[in-house]
Structures are given as C-alpha cells and as structure tokens.
Enzyme design. Structure first.
Site, PDB file in Angstrom:
ATOM      1  N   GLU A 198       0.831  -1.221   0.000  1.00 23.44           N
ATOM      2  CA  GLU A 198       0.000   0.000   0.000  1.00 23.44           C
ATOM      3  C   GLU A 198       0.862   1.268   0.000  1.00 23.44           C
ATOM      4  OE1 GLU A 198      -3.870   0.272   1.495  1.00 23.44           O
ATOM      5  OE2 GLU A 198      -4.102  -1.897   1.550  1.00 23.44           O
TER       6      GLU A 198
HETATM    7  N1  CAA Z   1      -6.259  11.996  -3.817  1.00 17.26           N
HETATM    8  C1  CAA Z   1      -6.717  12.667  -4.905  1.00 17.26           C
HETATM    9  N2  CAA Z   1      -5.910  13.027  -5.928  1.00 17.26           N
HETATM   10  C2  CAA Z   1      -4.596  12.688  -5.851  1.00 17.26           C
HETATM   11  C3  CAA Z   1      -4.068  11.992  -4.749  1.00 17.26           C
HETATM   12  C4  CAA Z   1      -4.962  11.642  -3.702  1.00 17.26           C
HETATM   13  N3  CAA Z   1      -4.544  10.983  -2.624  1.00 17.26           N
HETATM   14  N4  CAA Z   1      -2.751  11.790  -4.943  1.00 17.26           N
HETATM   15  C5  CAA Z   1      -2.451  12.361  -6.118  1.00 17.26           C
HETATM   16  N5  CAA Z   1      -3.568  12.894  -6.671  1.00 17.26           N
HETATM   17  C6  CAA Z   1      -3.682  13.657  -7.922  1.00 17.26           C
HETATM   18  C7  CAA Z   1      -2.713  14.845  -7.930  1.00 17.26           C
HETATM   19  O1  CAA Z   1      -3.318  15.972  -7.331  1.00 17.26           O
HETATM   20  C8  CAA Z   1      -2.471  15.042  -9.407  1.00 17.26           C
HETATM   21  O2  CAA Z   1      -3.597  15.699  -9.949  1.00 17.26           O
HETATM   22  P1  CAA Z   1      -3.550  16.556 -11.333  1.00 17.26           P
HETATM   23  O3  CAA Z   1      -3.650  15.568 -12.424  1.00 17.26           O
HETATM   24  O4  CAA Z   1      -4.737  17.421 -11.235  1.00 17.26           O
HETATM   25  O5  CAA Z   1      -2.241  17.289 -11.324  1.00 17.26           O
HETATM   26  C9  CAA Z   1      -2.475  13.616  -9.949  1.00 17.26           C
HETATM   27  O6  CAA Z   1      -3.230  12.837  -9.008  1.00 17.26           O
HETATM   28  C10 CAA Z   1      -1.087  13.032 -10.094  1.00 17.26           C
HETATM   29  O7  CAA Z   1      -0.470  13.096  -8.827  1.00 17.26           O
HETATM   30  P2  CAA Z   1       1.108  12.979  -8.601  1.00 17.26           P
HETATM   31  O8  CAA Z   1       1.795  13.911  -9.545  1.00 17.26           O
HETATM   32  O9  CAA Z   1       1.366  13.116  -7.156  1.00 17.26           O
HETATM   33  O10 CAA Z   1       1.368  11.485  -9.112  1.00 17.26           O
HETATM   34  P3  CAA Z   1       2.701  10.617  -9.127  1.00 17.26           P
HETATM   35  O11 CAA Z   1       2.762   9.903 -10.426  1.00 17.26           O
HETATM   36  O12 CAA Z   1       3.875  11.460  -8.699  1.00 17.26           O
HETATM   37  O13 CAA Z   1       2.424   9.486  -8.012  1.00 17.26           O
HETATM   38  C11 CAA Z   1       2.335   8.576  -5.793  1.00 17.26           C
HETATM   39  C12 CAA Z   1       2.086   9.769  -6.720  1.00 17.26           C
HETATM   40  C13 CAA Z   1       1.843   9.028  -4.428  1.00 17.26           C
HETATM   41  C14 CAA Z   1       3.798   8.196  -5.704  1.00 17.26           C
HETATM   42  C15 CAA Z   1       1.506   7.365  -6.278  1.00 17.26           C
HETATM   43  O14 CAA Z   1       1.951   6.873  -7.501  1.00 17.26           O
HETATM   44  C16 CAA Z   1       1.479   6.256  -5.251  1.00 17.26           C
HETATM   45  O15 CAA Z   1       0.677   6.260  -4.341  1.00 17.26           O
HETATM   46  N6  CAA Z   1       2.364   5.205  -5.370  1.00 17.26           N
HETATM   47  C17 CAA Z   1       2.341   4.070  -4.481  1.00 17.26           C
HETATM   48  C18 CAA Z   1       1.480   2.969  -5.023  1.00 17.26           C
HETATM   49  C19 CAA Z   1       0.795   2.160  -3.977  1.00 17.26           C
HETATM   50  O16 CAA Z   1       0.560   2.606  -2.870  1.00 17.26           O
HETATM   51  N7  CAA Z   1       0.394   0.940  -4.334  1.00 17.26           N
HETATM   52  C20 CAA Z   1      -0.346   0.125  -3.467  1.00 17.26           C
HETATM   53  C21 CAA Z   1      -0.960  -1.037  -4.211  1.00 17.26           C
HETATM   54  S1  CAA Z   1      -2.195  -1.850  -3.246  1.00 17.26           S
HETATM   55  C22 CAA Z   1      -1.424  -2.831  -2.139  1.00 17.26           C
HETATM   56  O17 CAA Z   1      -0.251  -2.745  -1.927  1.00 17.26           O
HETATM   57  C23 CAA Z   1      -2.367  -3.824  -1.485  1.00 17.26           C
HETATM   58  C24 CAA Z   1      -2.141  -4.264  -0.108  1.00 17.26           C
HETATM   59  O18 CAA Z   1      -1.396  -3.690   0.602  1.00 17.26           O
HETATM   60  C25 CAA Z   1      -2.942  -5.305   0.430  1.00 17.26           C
HETATM   61  P1  FAD Z   2       9.512  -0.308  -6.302  1.00 15.28           P
HETATM   62  O1  FAD Z   2       8.522   0.723  -6.650  1.00 15.28           O
HETATM   63  O2  FAD Z   2      10.356  -0.839  -7.403  1.00 15.28           O
HETATM   64  O3  FAD Z   2      10.445   0.241  -5.147  1.00 15.28           O
HETATM   65  C1  FAD Z   2      11.710  -0.322  -4.824  1.00 15.28           C
HETATM   66  C2  FAD Z   2      12.354   0.533  -3.730  1.00 15.28           C
HETATM   67  O4  FAD Z   2      12.567   1.870  -4.231  1.00 15.28           O
HETATM   68  C3  FAD Z   2      11.476   0.694  -2.505  1.00 15.28           C
HETATM   69  O5  FAD Z   2      12.267   0.733  -1.351  1.00 15.28           O
HETATM   70  C4  FAD Z   2      10.816   2.044  -2.706  1.00 15.28           C
HETATM   71  O6  FAD Z   2      10.406   2.660  -1.507  1.00 15.28           O
HETATM   72  C5  FAD Z   2      11.932   2.815  -3.387  1.00 15.28           C
HETATM   73  N1  FAD Z   2      11.403   3.933  -4.197  1.00 15.28           N
HETATM   74  C6  FAD Z   2      10.689   3.870  -5.352  1.00 15.28           C
HETATM   75  N2  FAD Z   2      10.356   5.114  -5.773  1.00 15.28           N
HETATM   76  C7  FAD Z   2      10.854   5.980  -4.843  1.00 15.28           C
HETATM   77  C8  FAD Z   2      10.837   7.397  -4.690  1.00 15.28           C
HETATM   78  N3  FAD Z   2      10.216   8.186  -5.568  1.00 15.28           N
HETATM   79  N4  FAD Z   2      11.452   7.937  -3.607  1.00 15.28           N
HETATM   80  C9  FAD Z   2      12.067   7.149  -2.703  1.00 15.28           C
HETATM   81  N5  FAD Z   2      12.120   5.801  -2.789  1.00 15.28           N
HETATM   82  C10 FAD Z   2      11.509   5.217  -3.835  1.00 15.28           C
HETATM   83  N6  FAD Z   2      -0.428  -4.297  -5.211  1.00 15.28           N
HETATM   84  C11 FAD Z   2      -1.705  -4.241  -5.638  1.00 15.28           C
HETATM   85  O7  FAD Z   2      -2.032  -3.519  -6.569  1.00 15.28           O
HETATM   86  N7  FAD Z   2      -2.671  -4.958  -5.011  1.00 15.28           N
HETATM   87  C12 FAD Z   2      -2.417  -5.773  -3.967  1.00 15.28           C
HETATM   88  O8  FAD Z   2      -3.337  -6.392  -3.408  1.00 15.28           O
HETATM   89  C13 FAD Z   2      -1.066  -5.879  -3.514  1.00 15.28           C
HETATM   90  N8  FAD Z   2      -0.746  -6.719  -2.490  1.00 15.28           N
HETATM   91  C14 FAD Z   2       0.586  -6.935  -2.210  1.00 15.28           C
HETATM   92  C15 FAD Z   2       0.938  -7.961  -1.322  1.00 15.28           C
HETATM   93  C16 FAD Z   2       2.274  -8.249  -1.094  1.00 15.28           C
HETATM   94  C17 FAD Z   2       2.645  -9.356  -0.175  1.00 15.28           C
HETATM   95  C18 FAD Z   2       3.289  -7.479  -1.737  1.00 15.28           C
HETATM   96  C19 FAD Z   2       4.752  -7.783  -1.527  1.00 15.28           C
HETATM   97  C20 FAD Z   2       2.939  -6.456  -2.569  1.00 15.28           C
HETATM   98  C21 FAD Z   2       1.594  -6.187  -2.837  1.00 15.28           C
HETATM   99  N9  FAD Z   2       1.226  -5.205  -3.755  1.00 15.28           N
HETATM  100  C22 FAD Z   2      -0.083  -5.115  -4.174  1.00 15.28           C
HETATM  101  C23 FAD Z   2       2.247  -4.407  -4.427  1.00 15.28           C
HETATM  102  C24 FAD Z   2       2.854  -3.335  -3.540  1.00 15.28           C
HETATM  103  O9  FAD Z   2       1.964  -2.275  -3.380  1.00 15.28           O
HETATM  104  C25 FAD Z   2       4.172  -2.900  -4.181  1.00 15.28           C
HETATM  105  O10 FAD Z   2       5.084  -3.956  -4.000  1.00 15.28           O
HETATM  106  C26 FAD Z   2       4.706  -1.607  -3.599  1.00 15.28           C
HETATM  107  O11 FAD Z   2       3.848  -0.543  -3.918  1.00 15.28           O
HETATM  108  C27 FAD Z   2       6.127  -1.289  -4.079  1.00 15.28           C
HETATM  109  O12 FAD Z   2       6.266  -1.454  -5.457  1.00 15.28           O
HETATM  110  P2  FAD Z   2       7.512  -2.318  -6.030  1.00 15.28           P
HETATM  111  O13 FAD Z   2       7.481  -3.614  -5.318  1.00 15.28           O
HETATM  112  O14 FAD Z   2       7.420  -2.337  -7.505  1.00 15.28           O
HETATM  113  O15 FAD Z   2       8.790  -1.535  -5.561  1.00 15.28           O
END
Ligand code: CAA
Ligand code: FAD
Length: 380
Positions: free
Chosen positions: A363
């Site tokens: 997340e």
């Molecule tokens: N709410 C509403 N709008 C948002 C927002 C939010 N929280 N965050 C960004 N936006 C909007 C911005 O305002 C911007 O809007 P405009 O188009 O109007 O400019 C647009 O979205 C783009 O925003 P950024 O320029 O900040 O986008 P970015 O490409 O730099 O990415 C980021 C931002 C926060 C790094 C995002 O990519 C991110 O959250 N990355 C992490 C991914 C992640 O959390 N994955 C989880 C997968 S689920 C999982 O892991 C499941 C599990 O645990 C069980």
């Molecule tokens: P990367 O993005 O390649 O990152 C590698 C390293 O670089 C990390 O330490 C990161 O913090 C660092 N890094 C990257 N960008 C930056 C930056 N801009 N500044 C500083 N540091 C940075 N995803 C889903 O969509 N749905 C799910 O249900 C889900 N469940 C998951 C369950 C498990 C067990 C795992 C392992 C992952 C799951 N994920 C899910 C994916 C998870 O959200 C990603 O693994 C996570 O967001 C990181 O992406 P990545 O693994 O590609 O790492």
C-alpha cells in the site's frame, strides 16, 4: 477531546477478539507453514458481519464506522496478520471504491455481495514495471462497442486467485499518463482472465499473493467504475483509507508481539529471577508499549477523521508509516526478549517479525508515505 470508544465499538472489539482467539489463532502457525488460505475463516467473518462493517445496511453492511473497522483488523492481526490483510484488502481496497464511485446498480450488486461476504474482493493496481510509479502501468482496456477488452498483467495481488471480484486499473488512453487510467470491476471466471504465479513469501504466508493475466478479456462496459480517466484518482483515494487498514494490521501484529514478550519475560528465569526484572528487558517492553500506544492513537484518529467526513489522507499516510516502522522495531525486540527460543517456530514471535516487514512495503512503501506526507505539507 474524547478518547473513549463507544459501547458499540467496545462490543465489536470483544466479539472480534473472541473470534480471533477461538477460530483464527489455533491454526495460524499451521496455515503460515502450509501457505494455506482458509475460506472458512472468511465465511465465519461474514456471518459475524465483519465483511461489511462500515457500509450501510442497504448495501449489505452493518452500518458501523471506520474506527470499528480498524479495531477488527487490529484484533485479527494480533493473532494472524494474514487474516487481518484479507479483511483489509476486502473492505478498504475492493469495497471502498465501489461505495465511493459505484453507481446504484454496481453498489446493489457488487458492493452488496462483498459486504455480505458472499464474494471476496481484491484490488489490482501493481504491475511488474509499475509498483511505486503507478502512472507507468501498461495494462490496456480498449472500448469495443458495449465492452472493454483488457490485456496485460497485474502482480502481487492480495486475495488473488481466491477472490471473486477484482477492482482492476488499466489505461484507456496509452498516451495520457495518469489521466489515461480507468478502473474496472472484473469478476473471476470472465473468459480471458486467468491467474499466474502465486508468490512464495517471507511473511503473511496464508494470504495468497498472485499474478493476474488478462488476454483479450471482454468485460461489459457497464463494469467501468466512475468515468474513463478517473482511474488514478480512484486508485489514490482508495489508498488514502486503505493505508490506515495496514496501520491497523501493523498495530495488531505489534500488540500480539508485546503480549507474547511480556508473558515470556515474567516466566523465563535466568540468574535466579525472571528476566523481566532486568532493566535491560523492562525498558525494551516499555519502549514497545509506548510505540504501540502512539501507533494506536494515529490509527484510530485517521479512522475517526474518515468517519467524520474530514480530510484523512495525510493522517492515514502517517499512521501507516509510523505503525509499520514501529511494528518492525517491536517484533525484532520481541524476538530478542525470547532469546534463542524466539528464533524458532516453537513461539509465535518469529512469525510476527516476518509478518511485520510487509507493512513497510505494501500500500505504498514507507518511502512513498514520506513522499505523500511531504508533498501534502508543502501544498498546505
Ligand atoms: N487523492 C486525490 N488526488 C490525488 C491523490 C490523492 N490521494 N494523490 C495524487 N492525486 C492527484 C494529484 O493531485 C495530481 O492531480 P492533477 O492531475 O490534477 O495534477 C495527480 O493525481 C497526479 O499526482 P502525482 O503527480 O502526485 O502522481 P505521481 O505519479 O507522482 O504518483 C504517488 C504519486 C503518491 C507516488 C503514487 O503513484 C502512489 O501512491 N504510489 C504508491 C502505489 C501504492 O501505494 N500501491 C499500493 C498497491 S495496493 C497494495 O499494496 C495492497 C495491499 O497492501 C494489500
Ligand atoms: P519499487 O517501486 O520498485 O520500489 C523499490 C524501492 O525503491 C522501494 O524501497 C521504494 O520505496 C523505493 N522507491 C521507489 N520510488 C521511490 C521514490 N520516488 N522515492 C524514494 N524511494 C523510492 N499491489 C496491488 O495492486 N494490489 C495488492 O493487493 C497488492 N498486495 C501486495 C501484497 C504483497 C505481499 C506485496 C509484496 C505487494 C503487494 N502489492 C499489491 C504491491 C505493492 O503495493 C508494491 O510492492 C509496492 O507498492 C512497491 O512497489 P515495487 O514492489 O514495484 O517496488
């Protein structure tokens, strides 16, 4: 300021604690060892109403709030972090976007089925080349009459394979970066939607993490969630709350580890007295407990803000960041308190330590939480 939980929240905590102790804990170590997801536990949670805690009754929920929801994830994770994330992904990641962005028909069908626990939900955002950098995703959805055709791969999907309803993000416009992403509801069994590799993991081993494969997968156009191009906003706002679910998971793991460490430190004798009587051990326990209370306050506060309709994105990123980092510190120290025994599978603390690590990664890694908090601070 009122730090008192309501009677309803206290009752829910007691119910989930009893359920966790009696039905989840006894098989937690075995399911971890066997990497086995147990659908029966999810079905039991459905019977207790846990699968729809925050949603109104008309959509199949029990009409409670987000504080109750984080309490449930905390109590489950206290004995089994895999069960905690099963519920967290189901509610925060699959059901929340349907509640927030779904039209009435989507809510009456998909949200209702999820809230009732007839179906299990999942959220598919990450791809092999797009983890932290969500906007670089490659999965495509092309409109074809009254259908969309999906092609691409999602990885790391929690509840993957065992889930029934998937919120899938794909590009409807390959050239529009984050503005070209849309969100779709995809049901298991749709032709062209299959499952790939199931990951072998360090922790949360009874929560399946699976690759999703879309090959000319045709879904009805009515399964578009929100409008075309809304996908990035839907993904980000979903994660705003979801991250607090992971904070609750981290909090539960930490509490479980502390409970075990305190019990052991009072029992284990060296040099003729319980090890707890050494300041070196009791100070560790004190630091662990203080971290836990801090994590709990941040987590409950973020949930309360969401329930009150106030902004909660920054609070949720902070709770996830703090609780995840704290869980890693706390579980590492819990193993230390147990000495050599802590390093074995005879006690649960090694499992807590393995499970804690994921709360700093998914997340949004904790580096990404810092990025989110930092950006918000400079925007304010
Ligand atoms: N709410 C509403 N709008 C948002 C927002 C939010 N929280 N965050 C960004 N936006 C909007 C911005 O305002 C911007 O809007 P405009 O188009 O109007 O400019 C647009 O979205 C783009 O925003 P950024 O320029 O900040 O986008 P970015 O490409 O730099 O990415 C980021 C931002 C926060 C790094 C995002 O990519 C991110 O959250 N990355 C992490 C991914 C992640 O959390 N994955 C989880 C997968 S689920 C999982 O892991 C499941 C599990 O645990 C069980
Ligand atoms: P990367 O993005 O390649 O990152 C590698 C390293 O670089 C990390 O330490 C990161 O913090 C660092 N890094 C990257 N960008 C930056 C930056 N801009 N500044 C500083 N540091 C940075 N995803 C889903 O969509 N749905 C799910 O249900 C889900 N469940 C998951 C369950 C498990 C067990 C795992 C392992 C992952 C799951 N994920 C899910 C994916 C998870 O959200 C990603 O693994 C996570 O967001 C990181 O992406 P990545 O693994 O590609 O790492």
């Amino acid at each position: 300021m009122n730090f008192q939980l309501t009677e309803e929240q206290e009752m829910l905590r007691k119910m989930v604690r009893d359920f966790a102790k009696n039905e989840v804990e006894p098989t937690a170590a075995e399911r971890d060892e066997e990497e086995r997801f147990d659908r029966e536990i999810f079905d039991q949670m459905a019977e207790l109403g846990l699968t729809g805690i925050p949603w109104p009754e008309e959509y199949g929920g029990i009409g409670s709030d987000f504080v109750s929801y984080v309490i449930a994830v905390e109590e489950l994770s206290r004995v089994c972090a895999s069960t905690g994330v099963t519920l967290s992904a189901h509610i925060s990641l699959a059901s929340w976007p349907l509640y927030k962005y779904g039209n009435e028909e989507q809510k009456k069908t998909f949200l209702y089925q999820l809230a009732q626990g007839e179906k299990l939900g999942a959220y598919a955002l990450s791809e092999p080349g797009a983890g932290s950098d969500v906007a670089s995703m490659k999965t495509m959805a092309k409109k074809d009459g009254d259908h969309y055709v999906l092609n691409g791969n999602k990885v790391w999907i929690t509840n993957g394979g065992v889930g029934d309803i998937y919120i899938v993000f794909a590009k409807t416009d390959a050239d529009a970066n984050h503005k070209g992403i849309s969100a779709f509801i995809v049901e298991k069994g749709t032709p062209g939607f299959t499952f790939g590799k199931k990951e072998k993991k360090l922790g949360i081993r009874s929560s399946p993490t699976t690759e999703l494969i879309f090959e000319d997968c045709k879904i009805p156009a009515s399964n578009l969630l929100g409008n075309e191009g809304d996908g990035f906003k839907i993904a980000m706002t979903t994660l705003d709350g979801g991250r607090n679910g992971i904070a609750a998971q981290a909090l539960g793991i930490s509490q479980g580890a502390l409970d075990a460490a305190v019990g052991y430190a009072k029992e284990r004798e060296q040099f003729g007295k319980p090890i707890a009587q050494n300041q070196g051990i009791s100070f560790k326990l004190a630091d662990m407990a203080t971290d836990i209370e801090s994590a709990r306050l941040l987590t409950y506060q973020a949930a309360w803000l969401e329930s009150e309709g106030k902004p909660y994105g920054k609070a949720s990123a902070m709770s996830k960041l703090f609780a995840g980092d704290a869980a890693m510190r706390i579980t590492t120290e819990a193993v230390q308190v147990f000495g050599g025994y802590g390093y074995t599978k005879d006690y649960p603390v090694e499992r807590y330590m393995r499970d804690a690590k994921i709360t700093q990664i998914y997340e949004g890694t904790n580096e990404i939480q810092r990025l989110v908090i930092g950006r918000m601070l400079t925007k304010e």
